[in-house]
Design a protein around this motif. Structure first.
Motif, PDB file in Angstrom:
ATOM      1  N   UNK A  70      58.490-107.855 -37.116  1.00 56.20           N
ATOM      2  CA  UNK A  70      59.050-108.073 -38.455  1.00 56.20           C
ATOM      3  C   UNK A  70      59.095-106.788 -39.267  1.00 56.20           C
ATOM      4  N   UNK A  71      58.048-105.981 -39.147  1.00 58.04           N
ATOM      5  CA  UNK A  71      58.008-104.699 -39.851  1.00 58.04           C
ATOM      6  C   UNK A  71      59.139-103.799 -39.368  1.00 58.04           C
ATOM      7  N   UNK A  72      59.347-103.764 -38.069  1.00 54.94           N
ATOM      8  CA  UNK A  72      60.417-102.942 -37.507  1.00 54.94           C
ATOM      9  C   UNK A  72      61.774-103.382 -38.066  1.00 54.94           C
ATOM     10  N   UNK A  73      61.998-104.683 -38.121  1.00 51.15           N
ATOM     11  CA  UNK A  73      63.267-105.193 -38.655  1.00 51.15           C
ATOM     12  C   UNK A  73      63.433-104.830 -40.136  1.00 51.15           C
ATOM     13  N   UNK A  74      62.349-104.963 -40.893  1.00 54.37           N
ATOM     14  CA  UNK A  74      62.403-104.628 -42.316  1.00 54.37           C
ATOM     15  C   UNK A  74      62.695-103.144 -42.519  1.00 54.37           C
ATOM     16  N   UNK A  75      62.070-102.306 -41.728  1.00 51.95           N
ATOM     17  CA  UNK A  75      62.291-100.866 -41.860  1.00 51.95           C
ATOM     18  C   UNK A  75      63.732-100.502 -41.524  1.00 51.95           C
ATOM     19  N   UNK A  76      64.300-101.160 -40.523  1.00 50.42           N
ATOM     20  CA  UNK A  76      65.700-100.914 -40.181  1.00 50.42           C
ATOM     21  C   UNK A  76      66.628-101.367 -41.304  1.00 50.42           C
ATOM     22  N   UNK A  77      66.194-102.364 -42.067  1.00 49.53           N
ATOM     23  CA  UNK A  77      66.988-102.870 -43.185  1.00 49.53           C
ATOM     24  C   UNK A  77      66.734-102.067 -44.464  1.00 49.53           C
ATOM     25  N   UNK A  78      65.746-101.172 -44.445  1.00 52.27           N
ATOM     26  CA  UNK A  78      65.551-100.308 -45.608  1.00 52.27           C
ATOM     27  C   UNK A  78      64.208-100.386 -46.316  1.00 52.27           C
ATOM     28  N   UNK A  79      63.250-101.160 -45.863  1.00 51.39           N
ATOM     29  CA  UNK A  79      61.964-101.218 -46.554  1.00 51.39           C
ATOM     30  C   UNK A  79      60.959-102.054 -45.804  1.00 51.39           C
ATOM     31  N   UNK A  80      59.744-102.054 -46.343  1.00 58.31           N
ATOM     32  CA  UNK A  80      58.677-102.847 -45.731  1.00 58.31           C
ATOM     33  C   UNK A  80      58.044-103.742 -46.797  1.00 58.31           C
ATOM     34  N   UNK A  81      57.765-104.969 -46.432  1.00 54.72           N
ATOM     35  CA  UNK A  81      57.160-105.947 -47.328  1.00 54.72           C
ATOM     36  C   UNK A  81      55.656-105.693 -47.436  1.00 54.72           C
ATOM     37  N   UNK A  82      55.150-105.625 -48.649  1.00 53.78           N
ATOM     38  CA  UNK A  82      53.728-105.382 -48.884  1.00 53.78           C
ATOM     39  C   UNK A  82      52.867-106.483 -48.255  1.00 53.78           C
ATOM     40  N   UNK A  83      53.341-107.727 -48.329  1.00 56.14           N
ATOM     41  CA  UNK A  83      52.579-108.841 -47.740  1.00 56.14           C
ATOM     42  C   UNK A  83      52.463-108.691 -46.223  1.00 56.14           C
ATOM     43  N   UNK A  84      53.499-108.188 -45.580  1.00 62.50           N
ATOM     44  CA  UNK A  84      53.448-107.976 -44.138  1.00 62.50           C
ATOM     45  C   UNK A  84      52.382-106.926 -43.810  1.00 62.50           C
ATOM     46  N   UNK A  85      52.318-105.874 -44.601  1.00 60.63           N
ATOM     47  CA  UNK A  85      51.303-104.838 -44.382  1.00 60.63           C
ATOM     48  C   UNK A  85      49.896-105.412 -44.575  1.00 60.63           C
ATOM     49  N   UNK A 119      51.051 -94.773 -41.354  1.00 58.51           N
ATOM     50  CA  UNK A 119      52.341 -94.156 -41.693  1.00 58.51           C
ATOM     51  C   UNK A 119      52.784 -94.515 -43.099  1.00 58.51           C
ATOM     52  N   UNK A 120      52.368 -95.667 -43.558  1.00 57.22           N
ATOM     53  CA  UNK A 120      52.760 -96.133 -44.882  1.00 57.22           C
ATOM     54  C   UNK A 120      51.673 -95.902 -45.913  1.00 57.22           C
ATOM     55  N   UNK A 121      50.672 -95.088 -45.561  1.00 54.08           N
ATOM     56  CA  UNK A 121      49.605 -94.746 -46.503  1.00 54.08           C
ATOM     57  C   UNK A 121      48.685 -95.900 -46.828  1.00 54.08           C
ATOM     58  N   UNK A 122      48.596 -96.878 -45.927  1.00 52.68           N
ATOM     59  CA  UNK A 122      47.764 -98.061 -46.160  1.00 52.68           C
ATOM     60  C   UNK A 122      46.296 -97.680 -46.114  1.00 52.68           C
ATOM     61  N   UNK A 123      45.574 -98.109 -47.121  1.00 57.41           N
ATOM     62  CA  UNK A 123      44.126 -97.879 -47.176  1.00 57.41           C
ATOM     63  C   UNK A 123      43.440 -99.187 -47.501  1.00 57.41           C
ATOM     64  N   UNK A 124      42.138 -99.257 -47.220  1.00 52.92           N
ATOM     65  CA  UNK A 124      41.384-100.473 -47.516  1.00 52.92           C
ATOM     66  C   UNK A 124      41.462-100.843 -48.989  1.00 52.92           C
ATOM     67  N   UNK A 125      41.481 -99.852 -49.877  1.00 47.82           N
ATOM     68  CA  UNK A 125      41.556-100.148 -51.312  1.00 47.82           C
ATOM     69  C   UNK A 125      42.883-100.821 -51.664  1.00 47.82           C
ATOM     70  N   UNK A 126      43.950-100.480 -50.957  1.00 51.95           N
ATOM     71  CA  UNK A 126      45.240-101.114 -51.189  1.00 51.95           C
ATOM     72  C   UNK A 126      45.167-102.570 -50.746  1.00 51.95           C
ATOM     73  N   UNK A 127      44.474-102.817 -49.635  1.00 50.21           N
ATOM     74  CA  UNK A 127      44.369-104.169 -49.097  1.00 50.21           C
ATOM     75  C   UNK A 127      43.605-105.091 -50.041  1.00 50.21           C
TER      76      UNK A 127
END
Length: 129
Positions: A70-85, A119-127
Motif C-alpha cells: 500500500x505504501x508503494x502504491x501511495x508513493x507512486x501516486x504522490x504521497x504516503x498516508x501517516x496512518x499507514x506509517x 526514509x520518511x524520517x519516522x521516529x518513535x516520538x512521531x508514532x
C-alpha cells in the motif's frame, strides 16, 4: 544467407524493442520491484505444521507486506498516508516465530519496513503523537 527467420528488421545490434516500448519497460520494472515481496510470500507459504507463534508471525508478516504494498502504491501516486506509517511501525512489535525459516522471512520483511520508515524520517516520538 544468415539462417535467421522472420520478417522484422532488427537494429544494428540485432535488438528490437517490442511495441509499446516505454509502457512495456514500466511493466517490467514494476514486476522486478514486486519480485522480492513475491519471494517473501513464497517463503511464508512453504512452511507447513504451524504452531501458535508461527501463525501469529505469519499473520504479522502478511500484514507488513500488505502495508508495504500500500505504501508503494501511495508513493507512486504522490504521497504516503501517516496512518499507514503508524501501522508499519506498530507491526514491528510481536513474538518471534518458532520456525527458523519463517523467522528469517519475517526479519527480512521487518527490515524492509524499518528502511521505509527511516526514509520518511519516522521516529518513535512521531508514532506516539
Amino acid at each position: 544467407m544468415s539462417g535467421r527467420r522472420g520478417s522484422g528488421r532488427a537494429g544494428a545490434g540485432g535488438f528490437a524493442l517490442p511495441a509499446g516500448g516505454a509502457e512495456a519497460g514500466a511493466r517490467t520494472e514494476a514486476a522486478a520491484t514486486a519480485a522480492p515481496i513475491g519471494l517473501a510470500l513464497l517463503a511464508l507459504q512453504e512452511h507447513g505444521g504451524e504452531r501458535r507463534r508461527d501463525v501469529a508471525a505469519r499473520h504479522r508478516a502478511g500484514a507488513l507486506l500488505a502495508e508495504l504494498d500500500g505504501l508503494q502504491r501511495e508513493l507512486l501516486a504522490g504521497g504516503a498516508d501517516l496512518e499507514r506509517l503508524r501501522r508499519l511501525a506498530a507491526l514491528q512489535q510481536g513474538e518471534a516465530a518458532e520456525d527458523p525459516g519463517l523467522q528469517e522471512a519475517l526479519e527480512a520483511i521487518q527490515l524492509r519496513a524499518r528502511i521505509e520508515l527511516a526514509r520518511r524520517g519516522w521516529e518513535e516520538s512521531v508514532a506516539d503523537s
